[in-house]
Motif scaffolding. Structure first.
Motif, PDB file in Angstrom:
ATOM      1  N   MET A   1       0.835  -1.189   0.000  1.00 21.92           N
ATOM      2  CA  MET A   1       0.000   0.000   0.000  1.00 21.92           C
ATOM      3  C   MET A   1       0.880   1.253   0.000  1.00 21.92           C
ATOM      4  O   MET A   1       2.054   1.200   0.317  1.00 21.92           O
ATOM      5  CB  MET A   1      -0.921   0.015   1.221  1.00 21.92           C
ATOM      6  CG  MET A   1      -1.951  -1.107   1.241  1.00 21.92           C
ATOM      7  SD  MET A   1      -3.021  -1.007   2.687  1.00 21.92           S
ATOM      8  CE  MET A   1      -4.039  -2.451   2.436  1.00 21.92           C
TER       9      MET A   1
ATOM     10  N   TYR B   1      -2.748   7.283  -3.645  1.00 21.53           N
ATOM     11  CA  TYR B   1      -2.562   6.834  -2.261  1.00 21.53           C
ATOM     12  C   TYR B   1      -3.725   5.958  -1.822  1.00 21.53           C
ATOM     13  O   TYR B   1      -4.885   6.179  -2.185  1.00 21.53           O
ATOM     14  CB  TYR B   1      -2.458   8.040  -1.325  1.00 21.53           C
ATOM     15  CG  TYR B   1      -1.392   9.022  -1.732  1.00 21.53           C
ATOM     16  CD1 TYR B   1      -0.042   8.771  -1.473  1.00 21.53           C
ATOM     17  CD2 TYR B   1      -1.727  10.204  -2.393  1.00 21.53           C
ATOM     18  CE1 TYR B   1       0.938   9.667  -1.862  1.00 21.53           C
ATOM     19  CE2 TYR B   1      -0.749  11.107  -2.787  1.00 21.53           C
ATOM     20  CZ  TYR B   1       0.581  10.830  -2.517  1.00 21.53           C
ATOM     21  OH  TYR B   1       1.543  11.722  -2.912  1.00 21.53           O
ATOM     22  N   ASP B   2      -3.395   4.959  -0.995  1.00 22.07           N
ATOM     23  CA  ASP B   2      -4.432   4.107  -0.398  1.00 22.07           C
ATOM     24  C   ASP B   2      -4.989   4.714   0.881  1.00 22.07           C
ATOM     25  O   ASP B   2      -6.119   4.410   1.274  1.00 22.07           O
ATOM     26  CB  ASP B   2      -3.857   2.721  -0.089  1.00 22.07           C
ATOM     27  CG  ASP B   2      -3.462   1.976  -1.345  1.00 22.07           C
ATOM     28  OD1 ASP B   2      -4.375   1.508  -2.055  1.00 22.07           O
ATOM     29  OD2 ASP B   2      -2.257   1.881  -1.629  1.00 22.07           O
TER      30      ASP B   2
ATOM     31  N   PRO C   1      -8.453   9.657  -0.288  1.00 16.49           N
ATOM     32  CA  PRO C   1      -8.434   8.339   0.356  1.00 16.49           C
ATOM     33  C   PRO C   1      -8.816   8.467   1.834  1.00 16.49           C
ATOM     34  O   PRO C   1      -8.899   9.575   2.367  1.00 16.49           O
ATOM     35  CB  PRO C   1      -6.975   7.893   0.189  1.00 16.49           C
ATOM     36  CG  PRO C   1      -6.202   9.155   0.058  1.00 16.49           C
ATOM     37  CD  PRO C   1      -7.101  10.144  -0.626  1.00 16.49           C
TER      38      PRO C   1
ATOM     39  N   GLU D   1      -4.357  -0.831   7.675  1.00 16.54           N
ATOM     40  CA  GLU D   1      -4.828  -1.787   6.667  1.00 16.54           C
ATOM     41  C   GLU D   1      -6.333  -2.004   6.779  1.00 16.54           C
ATOM     42  O   GLU D   1      -7.031  -2.084   5.767  1.00 16.54           O
ATOM     43  CB  GLU D   1      -4.067  -3.100   6.812  1.00 16.54           C
ATOM     44  CG  GLU D   1      -2.599  -3.000   6.397  1.00 16.54           C
ATOM     45  CD  GLU D   1      -1.889  -4.340   6.453  1.00 16.54           C
ATOM     46  OE1 GLU D   1      -2.497  -5.311   6.957  1.00 16.54           O
ATOM     47  OE2 GLU D   1      -0.730  -4.419   5.989  1.00 16.54           O
TER      48      GLU D   1
ATOM     49  N   VAL E   1      -8.147   0.973   5.201  1.00 17.63           N
ATOM     50  CA  VAL E   1      -8.135   0.946   3.739  1.00 17.63           C
ATOM     51  C   VAL E   1      -9.104  -0.113   3.208  1.00 17.63           C
ATOM     52  O   VAL E   1      -9.887   0.146   2.282  1.00 17.63           O
ATOM     53  CB  VAL E   1      -6.706   0.685   3.221  1.00 17.63           C
ATOM     54  CG1 VAL E   1      -6.717   0.455   1.707  1.00 17.63           C
ATOM     55  CG2 VAL E   1      -5.793   1.850   3.571  1.00 17.63           C
TER      56      VAL E   1
ATOM     57  N   LYS F   1     -12.438   0.438   0.805  1.00 14.75           N
ATOM     58  CA  LYS F   1     -12.591  -0.226  -0.500  1.00 14.75           C
ATOM     59  C   LYS F   1     -13.824  -1.116  -0.508  1.00 14.75           C
ATOM     60  O   LYS F   1     -14.517  -1.212  -1.530  1.00 14.75           O
ATOM     61  CB  LYS F   1     -11.341  -1.046  -0.806  1.00 14.75           C
ATOM     62  CG  LYS F   1     -10.132  -0.184  -1.123  1.00 14.75           C
ATOM     63  CD  LYS F   1      -8.906  -1.032  -1.441  1.00 14.75           C
ATOM     64  CE  LYS F   1      -7.708  -0.151  -1.822  1.00 14.75           C
ATOM     65  NZ  LYS F   1      -6.496  -0.950  -2.102  1.00 14.75           N
TER      66      LYS F   1
END
Length: 371
Positions: free
Chosen positions: A1, A60-61, A83, A357, A360, A364
């Motif tokens: 990422m 960017y994530d 993001p 994590e 993110v 998503k």
């Protein structure tokens, strides 16, 4: 990422935190910073400065920002391609004590609130800090005219976590034969500012000295152009005890001095984690800390009765004992060093990485579901 790291006040503990996080995260990071000065201007203008430097949000994530920037402003300027953002609270503007030369200004506190509302994850650097934030914000909102705004705190609380900052203890491993013989060295390694309450520290030293307890003294810690008057007086009062009064720019030199100390004291009115105390403990110092703020979280429960004090008289009596007790008694506290190593970045990066994590993946997943 790939993460964009935004620090609008790149100095002191803010700098150490962001550098450590970037160095240890198992992902690609790109950091953008602003100098550590004019903090109110930073809070109001950082989003404008950072957005100008950020060309492709979709690269960017996720984003990590600290509360020296308005996340609400940044996300509004970034638009729908922004993001998810993890907002990290080093401090908050509700319970930060104003200096004697300033007045209470609630605009920065409102920026903290709107930033927390806009962020996807809100992280505090201790459980105590999280509790005080919501307690102070609750009292603040109850002063507002109707309609009621307390729902804002419920929304923020649902996405809040506690993530202790990592510490870099490299170079702080004390020699196994470190001496704790008399006279012992007391260290102040906090900022030379009013919120660290140096007056009580020097008062306790004077009272212990009246009891004919000898000690050495190191005055470390960052300082600015203006320092509390108590330090100027102390330089004269304790001149025969002081073996160092400096803040080495080189961290190796700072750690070298710290490793020579035996007792670390805090009298702070404001502390949200306590990196200076954690560093001193890792250097083999025995801490004497107020039983408030985040300090109980830095110690195992079995050491609370001996290392936490409730008032100034408790500090004086415990300091007298630590500064004069036999060396074998002093060494009974050395297990504290192994305890504090849990705050090393090698340990703390695990929950940070998971939080980022998860943030993110949650974002998503929401986009993929069409919501």
């Amino acid at each position: 990422m790939r993460f964009l790291m935004l620090e609008a006040y790149y100095g002191g503990s803010h700098k150490a935190f962001m550098d450590g996080l970037c160095r240890h995260l198992p992902h690609t990071t790109e950091i953008k910073t602003l100098p550590a000065r004019h903090w109110k201007w930073r809070m109001r203008s950082a989003a404008l400065l950072f957005i100008k430097e950020t060309e492709r949000m979709e690269a960017y994530d996720g984003i990590v920002a600290t509360n020296m920037m308005s996340v609400a402003d940044f996300k509004a300027l970034a638009g729908p391609m922004c993001p998810p953002v993890l907002l990290y609270f080093h401090e908050n503007q509700f319970d930060y004590p104003p200096s004697p030369r300033s007045h209470v200004d609630y605009q920065p506190a409102m920026t903290d609130l709107t930033s927390a509302m806009a962020a996807d994850v809100v992280a505090f650097n201790s459980a105590s800090h999280s509790h005080r934030f919501f307690q102070s914000a609750d009292a603040f909102f109850r002063r507002f005219p109707k309609p009621d705004l307390l729902w804002v705190l419920d929304t923020i609380r649902e996405k809040s976590v506690v993530l202790y900052p990592g510490c870099d203890f490299t170079g702080l491993t004390p020699a196994g034969d470190k001496s704790y013989a008399l006279p012992r060295c007391i260290v102040w390694n906090h900022r030379w500012e009013h919120d660290k309450n140096p007056s009580d520290f020097f008062f306790a030293l004077e009272e212990v000295r009246k009891k004919n307890v000898n000690f050495k003294l190191m005055l470390l810690g960052a300082r600015h152009a203006r320092v509390p008057d108590s330090f100027s007086r102390a330089m004269e009062t304790f001149r025969e005890h002081i073996i160092c009064s400096d803040y080495p720019e080189d961290k190796t030199d700072y750690f070298r001095f710290l490793s020579r100390a035996h007792i670390c004291i805090s009298t702070a009115w404001q502390e949200n984690f306590g990196i200076a105390v954690a560093e001193a403990m890792a250097a083999g110092c025995l801490p004497l800390l107020p039983s408030r703020l985040s300090y109980p979280e830095l110690l195992p429960p079995e050491f609370h009765s001996s290392c936490l004090y409730k008032d100034t008289s408790g500090l004086i009596s415990q300091l007298e004992w630590f500064a004069s007790c036999p060396e074998e008694e002093f060494r009974k506290y050395q297990d504290l060093r192994s305890w504090v190593l849990r705050f090393d970045w090698k340990e703390r990066i695990v929950p940070f990485n998971k939080a980022l994590e998860d943030m993110v993946h949650a974002k998503k997943g929401t986009l993929g579901s069409g919501r």
